[in-house]
Scaffold this motif. Structure first.
Motif, PDB file in Angstrom:
ATOM      1  N   ASN A 150       0.628  -1.106   0.171  1.00 18.43           N
ATOM      2  CA  ASN A 150       0.360   0.043  -0.389  1.00 18.43           C
ATOM      3  C   ASN A 150       1.013   1.527  -0.160  1.00 18.43           C
ATOM      4  O   ASN A 150       0.817   2.356  -0.495  1.00 18.43           O
ATOM      5  N   LEU A 151       1.500   1.158   0.729  1.00 16.96           N
ATOM      6  CA  LEU A 151       2.979   2.156   1.217  1.00 16.96           C
ATOM      7  C   LEU A 151       3.144   2.915  -0.225  1.00 16.96           C
ATOM      8  O   LEU A 151       3.851   4.348  -1.173  1.00 16.96           O
ATOM      9  N   LEU A 152       3.566   1.390  -0.991  1.00 14.85           N
ATOM     10  CA  LEU A 152       4.773   1.706  -1.663  1.00 14.85           C
ATOM     11  C   LEU A 152       4.186   1.819  -4.080  1.00 14.85           C
ATOM     12  O   LEU A 152       4.254   1.828  -5.222  1.00 14.85           O
ATOM     13  N   SER A 153       3.150   1.774  -3.410  1.00 17.45           N
ATOM     14  CA  SER A 153       1.737   0.880  -4.785  1.00 17.45           C
ATOM     15  C   SER A 153       1.359   2.659  -5.915  1.00 17.45           C
ATOM     16  O   SER A 153       1.654   2.270  -7.060  1.00 17.45           O
ATOM     17  N   GLU A 154       2.308   3.751  -6.236  1.00 23.85           N
ATOM     18  CA  GLU A 154       1.991   4.763  -6.247  1.00 23.85           C
ATOM     19  C   GLU A 154       3.935   4.964  -6.890  1.00 23.85           C
ATOM     20  O   GLU A 154       3.363   6.490  -7.488  1.00 23.85           O
ATOM     21  N   VAL A 155       4.305   4.604  -6.343  1.00 24.14           N
ATOM     22  CA  VAL A 155       5.847   5.313  -5.951  1.00 24.14           C
ATOM     23  C   VAL A 155       6.487   4.427  -7.723  1.00 24.14           C
ATOM     24  O   VAL A 155       6.583   3.623  -8.035  1.00 24.14           O
TER      25      VAL A 155
END
Length: 219
Positions: free
Chosen positions: A56-61
């Motif tokens: 979730n934390l890195l989903s848009e990275v």
């Protein structure tokens, strides 16, 4: 400073403390300053097996070395090996965490039962990064592969070198694996019992390793 506090917590495996410190700064900082905290936070989540939180934390990275490493690590923790391998196969322009990504791919291939590919991947690590601090850990994983391939002599040769290391945890894990191999060859292996008693009687050995040693020696 705040980075040092977080890094020390991660190095000491105080992952919940690292998470708390990361969130304090991650939530308060300007967007441009969040990236480093984001990856520290991913590390702290992985240490606590909060794998979905990592995704979730890195989903848009952006797909760069660091994000691919931590997302793949989380996918391995969730046993989604195919997705993890696919992610690690992406060709990147940056070499960030390249040795770690190759090592991780070797682990994932091992866990998914692709022993020959895992061996090939980890041997390529040793060839390309002979001085990396993961080298001893890579050799341990190769010993696990050799054991599963029934190449017992090769596994024993590798482990015999690793039991002399200064790194206590890796030394103990090597003794545990080598003891298993020795017991399989000889149910009354005195050398295996010496290794196991070394671990059981060493207060500096981890509780997990000491309990495994007790289980092995009791069977």
């Amino acid at each position: 400073n705040e980075f040092s506090k977080i890094i020390n917590a991660l190095n000491n495996e105080s992952f919940s403390l690292a998470e708390k410190e990361c969130l304090k700064f991650f939530n308060a900082d300007e967007e441009d300053n969040k990236n480093q905290y984001r990856y520290f936070l991913a590390h702290s989540y992985c240490g606590q097996k909060k794998y979905q939180e990592v995704l979730n934390l890195l989903s848009e990275v952006e797909q760069i070395g660091k994000s691919i490493y931590w997302k793949s690590y989380a996918l391995m923790g969730l046993k989604d090996y195919d997705a993890a391998k696919k992610l690690l196969d992406i060709n990147l322009l940056d070499d960030d965490l390249l040795p770690e990504r190759i090592y991780l791919k070797g682990l994932i291939l091992f866990e998914s039962g692709e022993l020959n590919q895992a061996e090939e991947t980890l041997l390529s690590f040793l060839k390309n990064f002979p001085n990396h601090f993961y080298v001893d850990e890579v050799n341990f994983q190769l010993a696990r592969i050799y054991k599963n391939q029934n190449r017992v002599k090769l596994a024993k040769d590798v482990l015999s070198n690793l039991v002399a290391l200064d790194n206590l945890d890796l030394k103990d894990r090597s003794k545990l694996l080598l003891s298993n191999l020795l017991f399989e060859e000889n149910n009354d292996s005195s050398q295996a019992k010496l290794f196991l008693n070394d671990i059981i009687n060493n207060n500096n050995s981890t509780l997990d390793n000491r309990m495994i040693a007790v289980d092995i020696i009791s069977t």
